[in-house]
Design a protein around this motif. Sequence first.
Motif, PDB file in Angstrom:
ATOM      1  N   VAL A  30       0.839  -1.203   0.000  1.00 35.70           N
ATOM      2  CA  VAL A  30       0.000   0.000   0.000  1.00 35.70           C
ATOM      3  C   VAL A  30       0.872   1.249   0.000  1.00 35.70           C
ATOM      4  CG1 VAL A  30      -1.665   1.341   1.331  1.00 35.70           C
ATOM      5  CG2 VAL A  30      -1.983  -1.114   1.082  1.00 35.70           C
ATOM      6  N   ILE A  31       1.892   1.263   0.860  1.00 36.98           N
ATOM      7  CA  ILE A  31       2.793   2.417   0.919  1.00 36.98           C
ATOM      8  C   ILE A  31       3.522   2.582  -0.411  1.00 36.98           C
ATOM      9  CG2 ILE A  31       4.819   3.392   2.051  1.00 36.98           C
ATOM     10  CD1 ILE A  31       3.989   1.869   4.584  1.00 36.98           C
ATOM     11  N   LYS A  32       3.980   1.466  -0.998  1.00 40.00           N
ATOM     12  CA  LYS A  32       4.723   1.531  -2.257  1.00 40.00           C
ATOM     13  C   LYS A  32       3.896   2.161  -3.368  1.00 40.00           C
ATOM     14  CE  LYS A  32       5.044  -1.954  -5.097  1.00 40.00           C
ATOM     15  NZ  LYS A  32       5.356  -3.274  -5.701  1.00 40.00           N
ATOM     16  N   MET A  33       2.661   1.687  -3.540  1.00 43.75           N
ATOM     17  CA  MET A  33       1.854   2.186  -4.639  1.00 43.75           C
ATOM     18  C   MET A  33       1.422   3.632  -4.415  1.00 43.75           C
ATOM     19  SD  MET A  33       2.391  -0.403  -6.315  1.00 43.75           S
ATOM     20  CE  MET A  33       1.804   0.423  -7.787  1.00 43.75           C
ATOM     21  N   LEU A  34       1.166   3.987  -3.145  1.00 45.33           N
ATOM     22  CA  LEU A  34       0.824   5.376  -2.832  1.00 45.33           C
ATOM     23  C   LEU A  34       2.012   6.289  -3.128  1.00 45.33           C
ATOM     24  CD1 LEU A  34      -1.213   7.368  -1.576  1.00 45.33           C
ATOM     25  CD2 LEU A  34      -0.243   6.816   0.658  1.00 45.33           C
ATOM     26  N   ALA A  35       3.209   5.894  -2.675  1.00 43.05           N
ATOM     27  CA  ALA A  35       4.398   6.713  -2.905  1.00 43.05           C
ATOM     28  C   ALA A  35       4.720   6.819  -4.389  1.00 43.05           C
ATOM     29  CB  ALA A  35       5.582   6.120  -2.147  1.00 43.05           C
ATOM     30  N   LEU A  36       4.582   5.718  -5.129  1.00 45.00           N
ATOM     31  CA  LEU A  36       4.862   5.746  -6.566  1.00 45.00           C
ATOM     32  C   LEU A  36       3.896   6.691  -7.276  1.00 45.00           C
ATOM     33  CD1 LEU A  36       6.375   4.699  -9.041  1.00 45.00           C
ATOM     34  CD2 LEU A  36       4.765   2.783  -9.119  1.00 45.00           C
ATOM     35  N   SER A  37       2.630   6.642  -6.885  1.00 41.95           N
ATOM     36  CA  SER A  37       1.633   7.516  -7.488  1.00 41.95           C
ATOM     37  C   SER A  37       1.987   8.985  -7.256  1.00 41.95           C
ATOM     38  CB  SER A  37       0.250   7.201  -6.902  1.00 41.95           C
ATOM     39  OG  SER A  37      -0.725   8.069  -7.422  1.00 41.95           O
ATOM     40  N   VAL A  38       2.388   9.316  -6.029  1.00 41.28           N
ATOM     41  CA  VAL A  38       2.768  10.696  -5.710  1.00 41.28           C
ATOM     42  C   VAL A  38       4.023  11.096  -6.479  1.00 41.28           C
ATOM     43  CG1 VAL A  38       3.573  12.220  -3.857  1.00 41.28           C
ATOM     44  CG2 VAL A  38       1.675  10.648  -3.453  1.00 41.28           C
ATOM     45  N   LEU A  39       4.995  10.183  -6.574  1.00 42.89           N
ATOM     46  CA  LEU A  39       6.243  10.478  -7.276  1.00 42.89           C
ATOM     47  C   LEU A  39       5.989  10.741  -8.756  1.00 42.89           C
ATOM     48  CD1 LEU A  39       9.326  10.659  -6.989  1.00 42.89           C
ATOM     49  CD2 LEU A  39       9.439   8.205  -7.461  1.00 42.89           C
ATOM     50  N   VAL A  40       5.143   9.931  -9.376  1.00 43.00           N
ATOM     51  CA  VAL A  40       4.832  10.117 -10.794  1.00 43.00           C
ATOM     52  C   VAL A  40       4.088  11.428 -11.010  1.00 43.00           C
ATOM     53  CG1 VAL A  40       3.438   9.220 -12.705  1.00 43.00           C
ATOM     54  CG2 VAL A  40       4.869   7.668 -11.371  1.00 43.00           C
ATOM     55  N   TYR A  41       3.169  11.748 -10.112  1.00 48.69           N
ATOM     56  CA  TYR A  41       2.418  12.998 -10.263  1.00 48.69           C
ATOM     57  C   TYR A  41       3.343  14.210 -10.091  1.00 48.69           C
ATOM     58  CZ  TYR A  41      -1.199  16.527  -9.778  1.00 48.69           C
ATOM     59  OH  TYR A  41      -1.979  17.639  -9.952  1.00 48.69           O
ATOM     60  N   ALA A  42       4.285  14.114  -9.138  1.00 47.24           N
ATOM     61  CA  ALA A  42       5.219  15.219  -8.924  1.00 47.24           C
ATOM     62  C   ALA A  42       6.085  15.461 -10.155  1.00 47.24           C
ATOM     63  CB  ALA A  42       6.102  14.930  -7.717  1.00 47.24           C
ATOM     64  N   ARG A  43       6.426  14.395 -10.877  1.00 46.86           N
ATOM     65  CA  ARG A  43       7.287  14.535 -12.054  1.00 46.86           C
ATOM     66  C   ARG A  43       6.524  14.962 -13.295  1.00 46.86           C
ATOM     67  NH1 ARG A  43      11.802   9.727 -12.334  1.00 46.86           N
ATOM     68  NH2 ARG A  43      12.724  10.018 -10.252  1.00 46.86           N
ATOM     69  N   THR A  44       5.277  14.525 -13.418  1.00 40.50           N
ATOM     70  CA  THR A  44       4.549  14.747 -14.674  1.00 40.50           C
ATOM     71  C   THR A  44       3.389  15.728 -14.550  1.00 40.50           C
ATOM     72  OG1 THR A  44       2.977  12.929 -14.291  1.00 40.50           O
ATOM     73  CG2 THR A  44       5.092  12.372 -15.335  1.00 40.50           C
ATOM     74  N   GLY A  45       2.815  15.864 -13.352  1.00 38.35           N
ATOM     75  CA  GLY A  45       1.624  16.682 -13.190  1.00 38.35           C
ATOM     76  C   GLY A  45       0.391  16.075 -13.826  1.00 38.35           C
ATOM     77  N   SER A  46       0.458  14.774 -14.184  1.00 43.67           N
ATOM     78  CA  SER A  46      -0.641  14.117 -14.885  1.00 43.67           C
ATOM     79  C   SER A  46      -1.458  13.248 -13.925  1.00 43.67           C
ATOM     80  CB  SER A  46      -0.097  13.236 -16.017  1.00 43.67           C
ATOM     81  OG  SER A  46      -1.101  12.379 -16.529  1.00 43.67           O
ATOM     82  N   PRO A  47      -2.740  13.574 -13.700  1.00 48.26           N
ATOM     83  CA  PRO A  47      -3.572  12.714 -12.858  1.00 48.26           C
ATOM     84  C   PRO A  47      -3.738  11.317 -13.440  1.00 48.26           C
ATOM     85  CG  PRO A  47      -4.596  14.874 -13.163  1.00 48.26           C
ATOM     86  CD  PRO A  47      -3.450  14.789 -14.124  1.00 48.26           C
ATOM     87  N   GLY A  48      -3.803  11.215 -14.786  1.00 48.98           N
ATOM     88  CA  GLY A  48      -3.978   9.906 -15.409  1.00 48.98           C
ATOM     89  C   GLY A  48      -2.780   9.000 -15.179  1.00 48.98           C
ATOM     90  N   LEU A  49      -1.571   9.548 -15.344  1.00 48.91           N
ATOM     91  CA  LEU A  49      -0.373   8.743 -15.103  1.00 48.91           C
ATOM     92  C   LEU A  49      -0.229   8.396 -13.624  1.00 48.91           C
ATOM     93  CD1 LEU A  49       2.315  10.363 -17.438  1.00 48.91           C
ATOM     94  CD2 LEU A  49       1.340   8.060 -17.589  1.00 48.91           C
ATOM     95  N   SER A  50      -0.640   9.319 -12.763  1.00 51.39           N
ATOM     96  CA  SER A  50      -0.595   9.043 -11.324  1.00 51.39           C
ATOM     97  C   SER A  50      -1.513   7.883 -10.967  1.00 51.39           C
ATOM     98  CB  SER A  50      -0.995  10.295 -10.544  1.00 51.39           C
ATOM     99  OG  SER A  50      -1.026  10.044  -9.160  1.00 51.39           O
ATOM    100  N   ALA A  51      -2.732   7.878 -11.524  1.00 52.48           N
ATOM    101  CA  ALA A  51      -3.667   6.781 -11.279  1.00 52.48           C
ATOM    102  C   ALA A  51      -3.133   5.471 -11.856  1.00 52.48           C
ATOM    103  CB  ALA A  51      -5.034   7.104 -11.884  1.00 52.48           C
ATOM    104  N   ALA A  52      -2.524   5.544 -13.047  1.00 54.94           N
ATOM    105  CA  ALA A  52      -1.946   4.343 -13.653  1.00 54.94           C
ATOM    106  C   ALA A  52      -0.830   3.780 -12.784  1.00 54.94           C
ATOM    107  CB  ALA A  52      -1.418   4.666 -15.051  1.00 54.94           C
ATOM    108  N   ALA A  53      -0.040   4.663 -12.187  1.00 57.15           N
ATOM    109  CA  ALA A  53       1.035   4.215 -11.307  1.00 57.15           C
ATOM    110  C   ALA A  53       0.469   3.506 -10.082  1.00 57.15           C
ATOM    111  CB  ALA A  53       1.886   5.408 -10.878  1.00 57.15           C
ATOM    112  N   TYR A  54      -0.643   4.021  -9.546  1.00 62.43           N
ATOM    113  CA  TYR A  54      -1.227   3.411  -8.350  1.00 62.43           C
ATOM    114  C   TYR A  54      -1.738   2.001  -8.650  1.00 62.43           C
ATOM    115  CZ  TYR A  54      -3.790   2.939  -3.991  1.00 62.43           C
ATOM    116  OH  TYR A  54      -4.237   2.487  -2.776  1.00 62.43           O
ATOM    117  N   MET A  55      -2.253   1.785  -9.859  1.00 62.47           N
ATOM    118  CA  MET A  55      -2.817   0.484 -10.212  1.00 62.47           C
ATOM    119  C   MET A  55      -1.796  -0.460 -10.846  1.00 62.47           C
ATOM    120  SD  MET A  55      -5.893   0.532  -9.195  1.00 62.47           S
ATOM    121  CE  MET A  55      -6.446  -0.985  -9.976  1.00 62.47           C
ATOM    122  N   ALA A  56      -0.606   0.044 -11.161  1.00 58.97           N
ATOM    123  CA  ALA A  56       0.344  -0.746 -11.946  1.00 58.97           C
ATOM    124  C   ALA A  56       0.760  -2.036 -11.257  1.00 58.97           C
ATOM    125  CB  ALA A  56       1.582   0.092 -12.269  1.00 58.97           C
TER     126      ALA A  56
END
Length: 399
Positions: A30-56
């Motif tokens: 849970v922590i991993k996917m949450l952190a990855l989602s935040v990290l991807v959003y911080a780098r891209t600013g994309s909500p779609g990529l952030s959601a994809a990271a959380y589900m990846a």
Amino acid sequence: MKSATFGEVFAVREFRVLFGSFALLVGGDVIKMLALSVLVYARTGSPGLSAAAYMAGWLPFILGGLFLLSLADRMAPRALMVTGELIRAVTCLLLAYAGLPVWAMLALVLVTGLFSPVFFAARAAMLPEVLPGDAFVLGRSLLNVVSASAQIVGLAVGGVFLAFAGPSGALAATAGLSAVAAVVLRAGLPYRPARGAAGAGAVRETLRVNGRLLSDGRVRGLLLAGWLPCVFLAGAEAMVVPYLGGQGQAGVVLAAAAGGMAVGEFAVGRFAAPGLRERLSFPLAVLLGVPWLFFATGPGIGWAAGLAAVAAAGLSYQLGLQRRFVDSVPEEVRGQAFGLQSAGLMTGQAAGAALVGGLGEVIAPGPAIAVAGGAGVLVALALVRVLRPAPAAVSRLEQ
């Protein structure tokens, strides 16, 4: 059959090891996917990529379940579980500090996730070996309780780590949890040989055994009974966020659902005798859908949380299926059978979220949740012959 107790279950050293390492696994994921989602959003600013990271981390479950599950029976279970933890630790460290581009981060999570169902299957198949009889069902219920609890704690702890250490620090902490779990498994579990012998290639063998399991009417019925009611539960839960207007209140409702699941698993697993537990499978499966019907009336957050908690408590219906499932599958493919059960459940939940989500676009979230509840009730009624065990089988359990 005599009912097991918590004392008897926790007296088994191997179960204590499986229990503790599973809590670390779920909370860490849970922590991993949450952190990855935040990290991807911080780098891209994309909500779609952030959601994809959380589900990846969950998307590859279906591919691993289709093509790799035979490894769960062809390799020693302790080695498999330790390998899974080490892969998770290395993955988290690479995500945190390797400076990978976003596409490479997502690809890394997807590729390593292909083996997740194999590691889960090795753990699940080991449980009836260390906990015979009714103790297995109680142990299974305890793992379900710790899964729900670890998800809640993982989200809370993950939020704290993200606030104070950032996403890279949270990923590093998850790597540490995986390393601890690997040590616990290696030191706490004795060596057990593989259940099945190596033969054809892993992919060919997985396809062959999956076909063998699904062609068995009894096994197929139990698998469908475990999968289909959960499809509509997942679909209803997926609509909670849009139902509440995308506000943070959805977290309260989803946390209430996780709490309801934990209470239901605990109560049915501990206090229902084996025969009663199996008789409860049908009414509890119906309960899984009924509360969602009331979303047609537009309940507020308080009522929505209560209804979600009651519905999720119905997930304990699956405990009444577990003994029959273990008895139905050959021991030499037990790992793959449990892996197929988990992979189908994950796939069904994703499909349910997509189906009800699409319906919500057409008729609004509240009515879509109610439709999902009604469909869940109808599915439970259609599966009544599987969910309701034969009286003779129940009588044997009560003797």
